[in-house]
Design an enzyme around this catalytic site. Sequence first.
Site, short mmCIF file in Angstrom:
data_model
loop_
_atom_site.label_atom_id
_atom_site.label_comp_id
_atom_site.label_asym_id
_atom_site.label_seq_id
_atom_site.Cartn_x
_atom_site.Cartn_y
_atom_site.Cartn_z
N LYS A 44 0.87 -1.19 0.00
CA LYS A 44 0.00 0.00 0.00
C LYS A 44 0.90 1.23 0.00
O LYS A 44 1.25 1.77 1.05
CB LYS A 44 -0.90 -0.06 1.24
CG LYS A 44 -2.13 0.80 1.17
CD LYS A 44 -3.10 0.40 2.27
CE LYS A 44 -4.17 1.43 2.51
NZ LYS A 44 -5.10 1.62 1.41
C1 LIG Z 1 -6.78 -0.18 -3.85
C2 LIG Z 1 -7.44 -0.78 -2.64
N1 LIG Z 1 -7.97 -2.01 -2.71
C3 LIG Z 1 -8.56 -2.58 -1.66
C4 LIG Z 1 -8.66 -1.93 -0.45
C5 LIG Z 1 -9.30 -2.60 0.72
O1 LIG Z 1 -8.32 -2.93 1.67
P1 LIG Z 1 -8.66 -3.05 3.22
O2 LIG Z 1 -9.84 -3.93 3.33
O3 LIG Z 1 -7.44 -3.63 3.81
O4 LIG Z 1 -8.93 -1.66 3.69
C6 LIG Z 1 -8.11 -0.66 -0.33
C7 LIG Z 1 -8.18 0.06 0.95
O5 LIG Z 1 -7.24 0.09 1.67
C8 LIG Z 1 -7.48 -0.06 -1.43
O6 LIG Z 1 -6.96 1.16 -1.35
#
Ligand SMILES: Cc1ncc(COP(=O)(O)O)c(C=O)c1O
Length: 315
Positions: free
Chosen positions: A159
């Site tokens: 991320k």
């Molecule tokens: C591109 C992307 N995909 C999926 C998610 C979902 O991830 P999470 O459930 O860990 O927040 C996020 C959010 O963080 C995201 O930014």
Amino acid sequence: MSFEQTKWIWKNGEMVDWRDATLHLSSHALHYGTGVFEGMRCYETPGGPAVFRMDAHLERMIASAETYGINIPYTRDELAEAVCEVIERNGFTDCYVRPICYYGSSSLSVHPRNCPVEVAILAWQWATYLGAEGLEQGVRIMLSSITKFHSRMMPTTAKACGAYINSMLAVREAMAAGYDEALLLDQHGNVAEGSGENLFLVRDGRLLTNDERSSILLGITREAVIKIARDLGYTVNIGLIRLGDLYAADEAFFTGTAAEVTPIRELNGTLIGGGRRGPVTEAIQQTFFAAASGRAARYDDWLHYVARQPIAVGV
Ligand SMILES: Cc1ncc(COP(=O)(O)O)c(C=O)c1O
């Protein structure tokens, strides 16, 4: 969302006033997006405020940092303590929490060389990301003209700050066209994910979601929802999602820390299933919110309570 109630931010080991939590214009991260971050939610529970899946989020941030060679000078437990401190100092009962680690100021060569690693934790009050109505009625999404980057371009499972330029283009396009959110395809034309959410489909009572082979961030909410769905007795398949699968689905929903579990009612003007939240989505949503708000004992180990538990003395 609003920062109005936020008074304190944790920065490099200290609590600083909101107004003093600034960044130098020569910071490497500002120019090149060289940072990693997390987003987690703190919910109000009968045991006080609790962060949903804090360990998993901090572990993902540490892994994201390792991917980019960013050495975070704090352990997971130190970061967890700092998160709790930020929530308590701001007096929040529920909020969104954003830890971020990035290269600060020293050099503006693309190689970060001697740039220091800075770590900050912000928290703010953030209601439902895609709207309270979206949670009940479902959201309208647009197939993006922007392709989700492939992991050979940038690891999709980390991320990273700079990666969100891709998401930003997609969500701006979707909102300019009157939709609530964008849906991105991967470079092979299979469904990847939303600009900040993973995708699930329901067909004939079975769930389908994709994985890192479709260039997605492996969401922590996604993982929780897979477990919840299986615990509720549903079959969850993990594989490629083709666009036709989405159009043919009985139900579809997004998962994410910000979006929580949000039904999708329409793609590019075509209704998905009945064009409203379906029964499987609703059942999963209910269990998800029960787990996050401390009303489902079996998922209690997903919660990190902010206030230290009182220690029983003399028993
Ligand atoms: C591109 C992307 N995909 C999926 C998610 C979902 O991830 P999470 O459930 O860990 O927040 C996020 C959010 O963080 C995201 O930014």
